[in-house]
Design a protein around this motif. Structure first.
Motif, PDB file in Angstrom:
ATOM      1  N   MET A   1     -11.454   8.101   8.744  1.00  0.00           N
ATOM      2  CA  MET A   1     -12.018   7.671   7.467  1.00  0.00           C
ATOM      3  C   MET A   1     -13.126   6.647   7.670  1.00  0.00           C
ATOM      4  SD  MET A   1     -10.134   9.382   5.267  1.00  0.00           S
ATOM      5  CE  MET A   1     -10.719   8.659   3.742  1.00  0.00           C
ATOM      6  N   GLU A   2     -14.082   6.665   6.741  1.00  0.00           N
ATOM      7  CA  GLU A   2     -15.092   5.604   6.667  1.00  0.00           C
ATOM      8  C   GLU A   2     -15.007   5.063   5.257  1.00  0.00           C
ATOM      9  OE1 GLU A   2     -18.291   7.920   9.453  1.00  0.00           O
ATOM     10  OE2 GLU A   2     -19.094   6.710   7.794  1.00  0.00           O
ATOM     11  N   VAL A   3     -14.792   3.760   5.145  1.00  0.00           N
ATOM     12  CA  VAL A   3     -14.601   3.174   3.824  1.00  0.00           C
ATOM     13  C   VAL A   3     -15.617   2.053   3.609  1.00  0.00           C
ATOM     14  CG1 VAL A   3     -12.950   2.014   2.315  1.00  0.00           C
ATOM     15  CG2 VAL A   3     -12.128   3.714   3.947  1.00  0.00           C
TER      16      VAL A   3
ATOM     17  N   ARG B   1       0.706   4.302  11.572  1.00  0.00           N
ATOM     18  CA  ARG B   1      -0.280   3.316  11.989  1.00  0.00           C
ATOM     19  C   ARG B   1      -1.604   4.013  12.272  1.00  0.00           C
ATOM     20  NH1 ARG B   1       0.646  -1.160  16.716  1.00  0.00           N
ATOM     21  NH2 ARG B   1       2.222  -1.924  15.272  1.00  0.00           N
ATOM     22  N   VAL B   2      -2.675   3.524  11.657  1.00  0.00           N
ATOM     23  CA  VAL B   2      -3.994   4.105  11.881  1.00  0.00           C
ATOM     24  C   VAL B   2      -4.898   3.040  12.505  1.00  0.00           C
ATOM     25  CG1 VAL B   2      -6.066   4.954  10.713  1.00  0.00           C
ATOM     26  CG2 VAL B   2      -3.848   5.878  10.099  1.00  0.00           C
ATOM     27  N   GLY B   3      -5.547   3.402  13.593  1.00  0.00           N
ATOM     28  CA  GLY B   3      -6.418   2.463  14.299  1.00  0.00           C
ATOM     29  C   GLY B   3      -7.702   2.206  13.527  1.00  0.00           C
ATOM     30  N   ILE B   4      -8.165   0.942  13.565  1.00  0.00           N
ATOM     31  CA  ILE B   4      -9.443   0.584  12.945  1.00  0.00           C
ATOM     32  C   ILE B   4     -10.439   0.414  14.090  1.00  0.00           C
ATOM     33  CG2 ILE B   4     -10.670  -1.086  11.471  1.00  0.00           C
ATOM     34  CD1 ILE B   4      -8.296   0.152   9.995  1.00  0.00           C
ATOM     35  N   THR B   5     -11.454   1.252  14.136  1.00  0.00           N
ATOM     36  CA  THR B   5     -12.439   1.194  15.213  1.00  0.00           C
ATOM     37  C   THR B   5     -13.306  -0.051  15.071  1.00  0.00           C
ATOM     38  OG1 THR B   5     -12.516   3.576  14.996  1.00  0.00           O
ATOM     39  CG2 THR B   5     -14.166   2.557  16.434  1.00  0.00           C
TER      40      THR B   5
ATOM     41  N   MET C   1     -18.997  -4.035   2.956  1.00  0.00           N
ATOM     42  CA  MET C   1     -18.269  -4.048   4.219  1.00  0.00           C
ATOM     43  C   MET C   1     -17.946  -2.604   4.561  1.00  0.00           C
ATOM     44  SD  MET C   1     -14.889  -6.341   4.870  1.00  0.00           S
ATOM     45  CE  MET C   1     -13.715  -5.132   4.314  1.00  0.00           C
ATOM     46  N   GLU C   2     -18.259  -2.180   5.777  1.00  0.00           N
ATOM     47  CA  GLU C   2     -17.925  -0.811   6.165  1.00  0.00           C
ATOM     48  C   GLU C   2     -16.852  -0.816   7.230  1.00  0.00           C
ATOM     49  OE1 GLU C   2     -21.129   1.880   7.205  1.00  0.00           O
ATOM     50  OE2 GLU C   2     -19.724   3.261   8.165  1.00  0.00           O
ATOM     51  N   LEU C   3     -15.833  -0.009   6.995  1.00  0.00           N
ATOM     52  CA  LEU C   3     -14.702   0.070   7.917  1.00  0.00           C
ATOM     53  C   LEU C   3     -14.590   1.503   8.430  1.00  0.00           C
ATOM     54  CD1 LEU C   3     -11.230  -1.392   7.128  1.00  0.00           C
ATOM     55  CD2 LEU C   3     -11.424   1.030   7.612  1.00  0.00           C
ATOM     56  N   VAL C   4     -14.472   1.665   9.735  1.00  0.00           N
ATOM     57  CA  VAL C   4     -14.362   2.997  10.334  1.00  0.00           C
ATOM     58  C   VAL C   4     -13.034   3.080  11.064  1.00  0.00           C
ATOM     59  CG1 VAL C   4     -15.433   4.636  11.944  1.00  0.00           C
ATOM     60  CG2 VAL C   4     -16.878   3.039  10.659  1.00  0.00           C
ATOM     61  N   THR C   5     -12.290   4.169  10.830  1.00  0.00           N
ATOM     62  CA  THR C   5     -10.992   4.297  11.508  1.00  0.00           C
ATOM     63  C   THR C   5     -11.090   5.206  12.721  1.00  0.00           C
ATOM     64  OG1 THR C   5     -10.072   6.318  10.512  1.00  0.00           O
ATOM     65  CG2 THR C   5      -9.929   4.279   9.204  1.00  0.00           C
ATOM     66  N   GLU C   6     -10.074   5.140  13.550  1.00  0.00           N
ATOM     67  CA  GLU C   6      -9.904   6.112  14.628  1.00  0.00           C
ATOM     68  C   GLU C   6      -9.479   7.442  13.972  1.00  0.00           C
ATOM     69  OE1 GLU C   6     -10.092   5.615  18.239  1.00  0.00           O
ATOM     70  OE2 GLU C   6     -11.360   4.098  17.298  1.00  0.00           O
ATOM     71  N   PRO C   7      -9.697   8.574  14.657  1.00  0.00           N
ATOM     72  CA  PRO C   7      -9.270   9.850  14.052  1.00  0.00           C
ATOM     73  C   PRO C   7      -7.761  10.041  14.197  1.00  0.00           C
ATOM     74  CG  PRO C   7     -10.318  10.240  16.163  1.00  0.00           C
ATOM     75  CD  PRO C   7     -10.395   8.768  15.931  1.00  0.00           C
ATOM     76  N   ASP C   8      -7.005   9.126  13.571  1.00  0.00           N
ATOM     77  CA  ASP C   8      -5.545   9.103  13.762  1.00  0.00           C
ATOM     78  C   ASP C   8      -4.777   9.792  12.643  1.00  0.00           C
ATOM     79  OD1 ASP C   8      -5.864   7.651  16.046  1.00  0.00           O
ATOM     80  OD2 ASP C   8      -5.380   5.702  15.155  1.00  0.00           O
ATOM     81  N   ILE C   9      -5.516  10.250  11.614  1.00  0.00           N
ATOM     82  CA  ILE C   9      -4.835  10.766  10.424  1.00  0.00           C
ATOM     83  C   ILE C   9      -4.666  12.282  10.533  1.00  0.00           C
ATOM     84  CG2 ILE C   9      -5.009  10.938   7.886  1.00  0.00           C
ATOM     85  CD1 ILE C   9      -6.621   8.292   8.017  1.00  0.00           C
ATOM     86  N   ASN C  10      -3.501  12.774  10.132  1.00  0.00           N
ATOM     87  CA  ASN C  10      -3.197  14.198  10.342  1.00  0.00           C
ATOM     88  C   ASN C  10      -3.029  15.026   9.076  1.00  0.00           C
ATOM     89  OD1 ASN C  10      -2.995  13.877  13.240  1.00  0.00           O
ATOM     90  ND2 ASN C  10      -1.147  12.711  12.799  1.00  0.00           N
TER      91      ASN C  10
ATOM     92  N   ALA D   1     -14.496  11.067   4.584  1.00  0.00           N
ATOM     93  CA  ALA D   1     -13.555  11.534   5.604  1.00  0.00           C
ATOM     94  C   ALA D   1     -14.282  12.406   6.609  1.00  0.00           C
ATOM     95  CB  ALA D   1     -12.436  12.329   4.944  1.00  0.00           C
ATOM     96  N   ASN D   2     -13.927  12.262   7.879  1.00  0.00           N
ATOM     97  CA  ASN D   2     -14.408  13.170   8.922  1.00  0.00           C
ATOM     98  C   ASN D   2     -13.249  14.084   9.281  1.00  0.00           C
ATOM     99  OD1 ASN D   2     -17.129  12.269   9.469  1.00  0.00           O
ATOM    100  ND2 ASN D   2     -16.173  10.362  10.142  1.00  0.00           N
ATOM    101  N   ILE D   3     -13.470  15.378   9.087  1.00  0.00           N
ATOM    102  CA  ILE D   3     -12.357  16.315   9.251  1.00  0.00           C
ATOM    103  C   ILE D   3     -12.725  17.394  10.261  1.00  0.00           C
ATOM    104  CG2 ILE D   3     -10.815  17.903   8.010  1.00  0.00           C
ATOM    105  CD1 ILE D   3     -12.135  16.490   5.421  1.00  0.00           C
TER     106      ILE D   3
END
Ligand SMILES: [Zn+2]
Length: 500
Positions: A10-12, A124-128, A158-167, A202-204
């Motif tokens: 995700m990018e938020v 738990r989802v990683g925040i890059t 504020m931009e937050l980018v996650t690791e691709p941890d979501i399924n 979302a990056n899918i």
């Protein structure tokens, strides 16, 4: 069972509620209704020679978000220019952060829920990374014309980018919900998605089961303007990509938008690579240091976070994880619950007898149940927030106390709560005034029941002939005769004796 599995990151983007804009002295008008182009200055409209000065409060908020999300806070950071042309970007570049974001390598732990709201586990989802930048203006399309409003230009973003941890789509939605809750607890953003204060992308990608989870082609999905859109959009995109792959086609790396009305995604553009933006260090703003003392000071200022509060509610008050989690999801309601529990503690300490652990837990759970069901429903129906609630925590605790002691039954409690909600009155007064005190006196109830049996020979006969349900009718008659104040258990017991 599909032969593909999704990998989602995700990018938020979140607008921060600072006093002023990101690089100029204009008021941060976020969420305010102002006429277009009235909250602007030479800096945020990109006039030649205007100098940008970073907003210290926005940096502070970003560090706090990073700390709350278990990130590493950079010692050295800087701003960069991200160059691109768009009519809502008056400078011709956006001041952002490229290779030295303020925060990196964190995570968010959140609860997973089933459709009925019960908690099924944690994830738990990683925040890059989390970095700070400025928002753009807004384009308004009217018929054939397009108008531009720069009021939003330069609002801290504020931009937050996650690791691709979501399924899954559900996981993505839960992540976004808990992320918003965290921002609200921190008080750094109102993060209202409908108002564009929090925007999710979302990056899918899909990969074949058994292959590398990053082996699929990534599609970026935009325009996810609500939690529901996050879930539906991702679900649709997973189905679309599955169909493309199943029919032997190729998934292309592209940006797609979510069309809420049509319930489908559509092609927006092919993906630009990062170098297209020609990032370079912002020459007007010096690189900055985030010292250990400064970061520690902000760490100390962090409020209790939702996860901590949820775990404490379970431990301290013996609440079920579900109830604790629902209470915590509404910060004001959670605070109200705590005020009620401290009123109950005062009352228990004044009583002559000592309360057992299990009784104390019963009282706390009863409070949580009444707040989450009866009270929450009334608050939602009235369309007013908890802040406008007329019932003091002291009076609410009093209601819980008289329900617990059996002074009134649960149907009378509803009547009392209704009156309290409307007037804010003291529950004991309402009970006296309306004659709602529960009648458990066997002699008094025995007389009333005797009369009811006399005037209802039919149901009495039915019961004696084996129709057990007839007794429910008789209980109902007694409850009506006592205006709902009779103790139903006592009524049932006397009725059964008399009907033998
Ligand atoms: Zn300005």
């Amino acid at each position: 069972m599909s032969k593909y599995k999704p990998t989602i990151g995700m990018e938020v983007h979140v607008e921060l509620i600072t006093n002023s804009k990101m690089f100029c002295g204009c008021k941060n008008g976020m969420g305010l209704e102002t006429n277009p182009n009235t909250n602007i200055c030479p800096v945020c409209t990109g006039q030649p020679g205007a100098i940008s000065v970073p907003n210290a409060q926005a940096i502070e908020f970003t560090v706090q978000a990073g700390l709350a999300l278990n990130c590493h806070i950079a010692r050295d950071s800087k701003f960069d220019r991200k160059n691109y042309f768009y009519p809502d970007l008056p400078k011709g570049y956006q001041i952002s952060q490229f290779d030295q974001p303020i925060c990196a390598n964190g995570f968010l732990e959140f609860t997973l829920k089933s459709d009925d709201g019960s908690v099924t586990g944690t994830e738990r989802v990683g925040i890059t990374r989390i970095h700070l930048e400025e928002d753009t203006g807004k384009l308004i399309h009217e018929g054939k014309d397009t108008l531009v409003d720069f009021n939003r230009a330069c609002v801290p973003l504020m931009e937050l980018v996650t690791e691709p941890d979501i399924n899954s789509a559900q996981e993505a939605k839960r992540f976004c919900e808990d992320l918003r809750l965290l921002f609200r607890y921190l008080g750094i953003s109102t993060a209202d998605m409908e108002k564009g204060q929090m925007r999710c992308e979302a990056n899918i990608s899909l990969h074949e089961v058994g292959k590398d989870r990053l082996s699929g082609t990534k599609v970026e999905l935009k325009n996810l303007n609500s939690f529901r859109a996050v879930e539906r959009g991702i679900e649709y995109e997973i189905e679309r990509q599955t169909e493309v792959l199943d029919s032997g086609g190729t998934v292309y790396q592209e940006t797609r938008g979510w069309d809420e009305k049509k319930g489908r995604t559509f092609l927006q553009r092919n993906k630009e690579d990062a170098h297209d933006y020609r990032y370079f260090p912002e020459p007007d703003i010096a690189p900055f240091k985030l010292g250990e003392a400064y970061v520690n000071l902000l760490r100390e200022k962090l409020p209790e976070l939702p996860t901590e509060k949820r775990n404490r509610f379970v431990k301290q008050f013996g609440l079920k994880l579900e109830n604790a989690s629902t209470l915590v999801a509404n910060k004001e309601m959670a605070g109200y619950f705590e005020n009620v529990t401290s009123e109950l503690e005062n009352w228990m300490s004044e009583e002559d007898h000592k309360f057992e652990e299990k009784d104390i837990t019963t009282l706390y759970r009863l409070s949580a149940n009444y707040i989450l069901t009866e009270l929450a429903r009334k608050v939602a129906d009235s369309e007013k927030g908890m802040s406008e609630l007329k019932i003091s925590a002291e009076n609410f605790a009093e209601l819980i106390k008289i329900v617990y002691e059996g002074e009134i039954n649960s149907s009378a409690a509803q009547t009392v709560l209704e009156e309290m909600f409307l007037t804010g009155a003291d529950p004991s007064h309402i009970v006296d005034e309306k004659g709602l005190a529960q009648k458990s006196d066997e002699v008094e109830l025995g007389t009333i029941i005797g009369d009811i049996l006399l005037v209802n020979p039919g149901p009495v006969e039915d019961y004696k002939n084996g129709k057990d349900n007839a007794i429910k009718f008789l209980v109902g008659q007694v409850m009506a005769a006592t205006k709902g104040a009779a103790n139903p258990q006592v009524v049932m017991q006397i009725l059964k004796e008399k009907l033998k």
